[in-house]
Design a protein around this motif. Structure first.
Motif, PDB file in Angstrom:
ATOM      1  N   TYR A 331       7.187  66.609  -5.445  1.00 51.57           N
ATOM      2  CA  TYR A 331       8.538  66.570  -5.830  1.00 51.57           C
ATOM      3  C   TYR A 331       9.313  65.488  -5.195  1.00 51.57           C
ATOM      4  N   ALA A 332       9.151  64.370  -5.948  1.00 46.00           N
ATOM      5  CA  ALA A 332      10.441  62.794  -5.292  1.00 46.00           C
ATOM      6  C   ALA A 332      11.706  63.560  -5.414  1.00 46.00           C
ATOM      7  N   LEU A 333      12.487  64.058  -6.570  1.00 45.70           N
ATOM      8  CA  LEU A 333      13.891  64.665  -6.731  1.00 45.70           C
ATOM      9  C   LEU A 333      13.818  65.936  -8.176  1.00 45.70           C
ATOM     10  N   SER A 334      14.183  66.779  -7.599  1.00 45.02           N
ATOM     11  CA  SER A 334      14.867  68.137  -7.930  1.00 45.02           C
ATOM     12  C   SER A 334      16.359  68.144  -8.338  1.00 45.02           C
ATOM     13  N   ARG A 335      15.951  69.563  -9.133  1.00 45.60           N
ATOM     14  CA  ARG A 335      17.664  70.122  -9.607  1.00 45.60           C
ATOM     15  C   ARG A 335      18.465  70.646  -8.359  1.00 45.60           C
ATOM     16  N   SER A 336      17.325  70.789  -7.135  1.00 46.79           N
ATOM     17  CA  SER A 336      17.865  71.468  -6.071  1.00 46.79           C
ATOM     18  C   SER A 336      18.405  70.005  -4.908  1.00 46.79           C
ATOM     19  N   SER A 337      18.682  68.562  -5.499  1.00 46.21           N
ATOM     20  CA  SER A 337      18.770  67.340  -4.757  1.00 46.21           C
ATOM     21  C   SER A 337      20.053  67.531  -4.965  1.00 46.21           C
ATOM     22  N   SER A 338      20.944  66.758  -4.338  1.00 39.92           N
ATOM     23  CA  SER A 338      22.384  66.341  -4.417  1.00 39.92           C
ATOM     24  C   SER A 338      22.443  65.865  -5.568  1.00 39.92           C
ATOM     25  N   PRO A 339      23.892  65.206  -6.533  1.00 37.81           N
ATOM     26  CA  PRO A 339      24.661  64.519  -7.295  1.00 37.81           C
ATOM     27  C   PRO A 339      24.159  63.672  -6.911  1.00 37.81           C
ATOM     28  N   ILE A 340      23.491  62.067  -8.053  1.00 35.36           N
ATOM     29  CA  ILE A 340      23.189  60.849  -7.858  1.00 35.36           C
ATOM     30  C   ILE A 340      24.430  59.730  -8.297  1.00 35.36           C
ATOM     31  N   PRO A 341      24.933  59.792  -6.981  1.00 37.76           N
ATOM     32  CA  PRO A 341      26.249  58.199  -7.393  1.00 37.76           C
ATOM     33  C   PRO A 341      25.563  57.809  -8.542  1.00 37.76           C
ATOM     34  N   VAL A 342      27.137  57.620  -9.602  1.00 41.45           N
ATOM     35  CA  VAL A 342      26.917  56.678 -10.456  1.00 41.45           C
ATOM     36  C   VAL A 342      26.394  55.305 -10.240  1.00 41.45           C
ATOM     37  N   LYS A 343      26.742  55.109  -8.920  1.00 46.55           N
ATOM     38  CA  LYS A 343      26.395  53.605  -8.876  1.00 46.55           C
ATOM     39  C   LYS A 343      25.164  53.474  -8.716  1.00 46.55           C
ATOM     40  N   THR A 344      24.417  53.816  -8.726  1.00 43.86           N
ATOM     41  CA  THR A 344      22.349  53.782  -8.689  1.00 43.86           C
ATOM     42  C   THR A 344      22.227  52.776 -10.111  1.00 43.86           C
ATOM     43  N   ASP A 401      -3.540  69.633  -4.853  1.00 44.53           N
ATOM     44  CA  ASP A 401      -1.725  70.047  -4.727  1.00 44.53           C
ATOM     45  C   ASP A 401      -2.193  69.950  -3.640  1.00 44.53           C
ATOM     46  N   GLY A 402      -0.320  69.038  -2.529  1.00 44.95           N
ATOM     47  CA  GLY A 402       0.024  69.079  -1.648  1.00 44.95           C
ATOM     48  C   GLY A 402       1.406  70.086  -0.952  1.00 44.95           C
ATOM     49  N   LEU A 403       1.519  71.271  -2.024  1.00 44.43           N
ATOM     50  CA  LEU A 403       2.363  72.616  -2.051  1.00 44.43           C
ATOM     51  C   LEU A 403       3.297  71.815  -1.602  1.00 44.43           C
ATOM     52  N   PHE A 404       4.222  70.983  -2.603  1.00 49.33           N
ATOM     53  CA  PHE A 404       5.217  70.828  -2.520  1.00 49.33           C
ATOM     54  C   PHE A 404       6.395  71.400  -3.566  1.00 49.33           C
ATOM     55  N   THR A 405       7.333  71.624  -3.060  1.00 50.36           N
ATOM     56  CA  THR A 405       8.236  72.839  -3.944  1.00 50.36           C
ATOM     57  C   THR A 405       9.846  71.692  -4.102  1.00 50.36           C
ATOM     58  N   VAL A 406      10.567  72.661  -5.229  1.00 51.94           N
ATOM     59  CA  VAL A 406      11.374  71.761  -5.345  1.00 51.94           C
ATOM     60  C   VAL A 406      12.654  71.619  -4.119  1.00 51.94           C
ATOM     61  N   ASP A 407      12.585  72.095  -3.114  1.00 50.65           N
ATOM     62  CA  ASP A 407      12.849  72.109  -2.081  1.00 50.65           C
ATOM     63  C   ASP A 407      13.042  71.188  -1.165  1.00 50.65           C
ATOM     64  N   ASN A 408      11.825  70.457  -0.945  1.00 52.61           N
ATOM     65  CA  ASN A 408      10.871  69.023  -0.322  1.00 52.61           C
ATOM     66  C   ASN A 408      11.583  68.147  -1.074  1.00 52.61           C
ATOM     67  N   ALA A 409      11.961  67.974  -1.833  1.00 53.53           N
ATOM     68  CA  ALA A 409      12.824  67.162  -2.949  1.00 53.53           C
ATOM     69  C   ALA A 409      13.948  66.216  -1.909  1.00 53.53           C
ATOM     70  N   LEU A 410      14.339  64.908  -2.514  1.00 57.51           N
ATOM     71  CA  LEU A 410      15.143  63.416  -1.988  1.00 57.51           C
ATOM     72  C   LEU A 410      16.150  64.265  -1.912  1.00 57.51           C
ATOM     73  N   LEU A 411      17.353  64.623  -0.849  1.00 55.09           N
ATOM     74  CA  LEU A 411      18.404  65.479  -0.445  1.00 55.09           C
ATOM     75  C   LEU A 411      19.031  66.745  -0.640  1.00 55.09           C
ATOM     76  N   THR A 412      17.704  67.668   0.054  1.00 53.14           N
ATOM     77  CA  THR A 412      17.652  68.870  -0.315  1.00 53.14           C
ATOM     78  C   THR A 412      17.623  69.401   1.222  1.00 53.14           C
ATOM     79  N   ARG A 413      17.846  70.983   1.481  1.00 51.29           N
ATOM     80  CA  ARG A 413      17.493  71.728   2.289  1.00 51.29           C
ATOM     81  C   ARG A 413      16.166  71.915   3.321  1.00 51.29           C
ATOM     82  N   ASP A 414      15.520  71.328   2.466  1.00 48.30           N
ATOM     83  CA  ASP A 414      14.153  71.529   3.475  1.00 48.30           C
ATOM     84  C   ASP A 414      13.346  69.903   2.775  1.00 48.30           C
TER      85      ASP A 414
END
Length: 567
Positions: A331-344, A401-414
């Motif tokens: 999960y490179a990016l997930s719903r647990s990630s922080s919001p993505i800036p518009v300037k992206t 599988d690498g056993l990754f979760t949504v909480d391992n994505a970009l800009l998440t707590r884990d």
């Protein structure tokens, strides 16, 4: 992938660190052949990268150490940005067991009294005696390349190292992956003739051996099929067979951000259709609709072409008939990630209606990325199963599988991916190599963002070694109870509780195990009992997995025999 866009380009902190000179002279690559060695000397080649030293016509001193003992060393006149020196290590100086090596270099002193410079960044590897190493080839894009990581931190290296230790055979890795690679570029080379790849060399491969010393510098080609061609040629030339190929691909064919993320790249509007086309090789139009997009996109060359099953079958055809691990996507990016800036969205080539569509789609990026992860991994599993079914010499492929979760994505707590473009170990290399070798240097400089970090790469390798197929292939001892099965329904409506249980011949496992459930939708739960309930909040299919940990710390992985269909 080029997730540095998420941070709106290269931040001021990166510009301030643009010349981290303490890493230079930088050891770019060290080849040791053979390693492990059965008899005779180890022959080697060290490549040192330092454009400033080359410009000054400086001389570099390099050394190879095992602990406090120096095994080789010398002086090298930097007549070009990459200097190469050859060496040999006599057999009687090769350690009997796996021993850590450190290779580094510094600017040499001069006769007029200039003192030597500081040693630059250390290249780490291992050396040992042995006759039948596990031989691993890695092919793919920036995920398999290990964007941002040092050589010995990448998960194909770690996988080989773990297998070498577990079998007592040692290992040797040849890495042909390159950041940005597409799975298949149908028109490159002309007629999609993979053998023609052997007639070309890339600027990322200064010694021309097919392994990309500058694989950190993004480029869409050579594609995965060409990488496999080069791996086969090198194996035949060296007279060896491969034991294992680690492979991935197809994310760059879709375009990681403007395709998967916001869907403005033509052909990427529907994620399911795009994954079916690029990962499975089904459904391409006669003409590439993305060939003329005015921004950097792998879809320009990667649209259509062969899917993962064809790549798996080509990998197995290499000398040695190797087994094949397809690295499931994380999960490179997930719903647990922080919001993505518009300037992206504000990058060269994205303007007018495209810019408006990109900004409007930012709220769906995480959802689309989760969908891509689910569908790509399902496509990998289908490809591996189909390759095994068609095999004349038994099953040889697994989507692991690498056993990754949504909480391992970009800009998440884990998070277990790089969250900034300036803190990874390969950043010093990119500061010099990206402006020199990349057509899109700002994207190249920030390319590590969103890729597995040191902990994430280790998680991939550890999970691969738990995979029951891998353990069977390499005759590793079973861990945990035998014949464990996951009992679960074939179908479950979205929003209803699903009961899952682990059984051994229909009975609960013995007491004393901890159960770590991975539900297939990016969520997980730990329990002390062999049963659990879970509610799927969006449609599947979902393939659950379970890691059981005994009192002695030993772990075993159980994968459901079939996916749950949630709708």
């Amino acid at each position: 992938m080029l997730w540095g866009q998420l941070l709106g380009g290269l931040p001021a902190a990166a510009q301030a660190m643009a010349l981290p000179g303490s890493a230079f002279p930088l050891v770019l690559d060290v080849d040791l052949t053979p390693n492990p060695v059965c008899s005779g000397p180890v022959h080697g080649r060290v490549e040192v990268y330092d454009p400033a030293a080359a410009k000054a016509g400086a001389t570099v001193e390099w050394r190879i150490r095992a602990g406090d003992e120096q095994l080789a060393g010398g002086r090298l006149d930097m007549n070009s940005r990459v200097g190469t020196a050859e060496f040999s290590i006599p057999f009687d100086r090769v350690p009997a067991t796996e021993t850590a090596l450190q290779v580094d270099a510094r600017i040499a002193g001069t006769p007029d009294g200039r003192t030597p410079g500081r040693y630059g960044k250390v290249w780490r590897d291992t050396l040992r005696r042995g006759c039948h190493p596990i031989r691993v080839a890695s092919v793919g894009d920036s995920v398999v390349w290990g964007q941002g990581l040092d050589h010995d931190q990448k998960f194909p290296y770690l996988t080989g190292q773990l297998l070498g230790r577990a079998t007592g055979r040692g290992f040797q890795l040849n890495d042909y992956a390159i950041s940005g690679a597409v799975l298949d570029a149908p028109d490159l080379p002309a007629g999609n003739k993979d053998a023609d790849c052997l007639r070309t060399t890339e600027k990322q491969d200064p010694d021309g051996d097919g392994e990309m010393e500058f694989g950190e510098v993004t480029q869409q080609t050579p594609d995965v099929f060409c990488q496999l061609e080069k791996a086969g040629a090198q194996a035949r030339s060296g007279g060896y067979g491969l034991d294992l190929v680690v492979i991935n691909g197809c994310i760059n064919d879709l375009d990681p951000f403007f395709g998967i993320g916001v869907g403005i790249t033509p052909g990427s509007e529907s994620v399911p259709e795009a994954v079916k086309r690029e990962c499975s090789g089904i459904g391409a139009a006669a003409e590439n609709p993305a060939k003329d997009v005015p921004y950097f996109s792998g879809a320009k060359v990667g649209y259509g072409g062969r899917g993962m099953q064809a790549a798996i079958e080509k990998a197995h055809s290499l000398p040695g008939r190797p087994k094949v691990i397809v690295a499931d996507f994380y999960y490179a990016l997930s719903r647990s990630s922080s919001p993505i800036p518009v300037k992206t969205c504000s990058v060269p080539g994205v303007a007018g209606a495209r810019l408006a569509s990109c900004k409007a789609a930012l709220g769906r990026v995480a959802e689309r990325y989760e969908q891509y992860t689910q569908l790509a991994n399902a496509a990998y599993h289908q490809a591996a199963a189909a390759a095994d079914k068609a095999s004349a010499d038994g099953p040889y492929a697994v989507a692991a599988d690498g056993l990754f979760t949504v909480d391992n994505a970009l800009l998440t707590r884990d998070s277990k991916v790089w969250n900034t473009p300036v803190t990874d170990p390969a950043f010093p290399l990119r500061t010099r190599a990206c402006p020199e070798l990349s057509a899109t240097p700002l994207q190249c400089l920030s390319a590590a963002v969103g890729h597995p970090d040191i902990e994430g790469a280790r998680q991939y390798a550890d999970a691969f070694l738990l995979n029951p197929h891998v353990r069977e292939w390499f005759r590793l001892p079973a861990q945990g109870p035998r014949a464990v099965q996951l009992s679960l329904p074939a179908h479950a409506p979205v929003g209803t509780e699903v009961r899952m249980s682990a059984t051994v011949h229909g009975n609960p496992p013995a007491a004393g195990y901890r159960y770590h459930w991975y539900f297939g939708d990016g969520t997980q739960q730990e329990t002390g009992e062999p049963t659990v309930t879970h509610t799927y909040d969006h449609p599947g299919p979902w393939l659950p997995r379970l890691v059981m940990t005994g009192r002695d710390g030993g772990k075993s992985l159980v994968e459901a025999a079939r996916a749950i269909t949630a709708d």
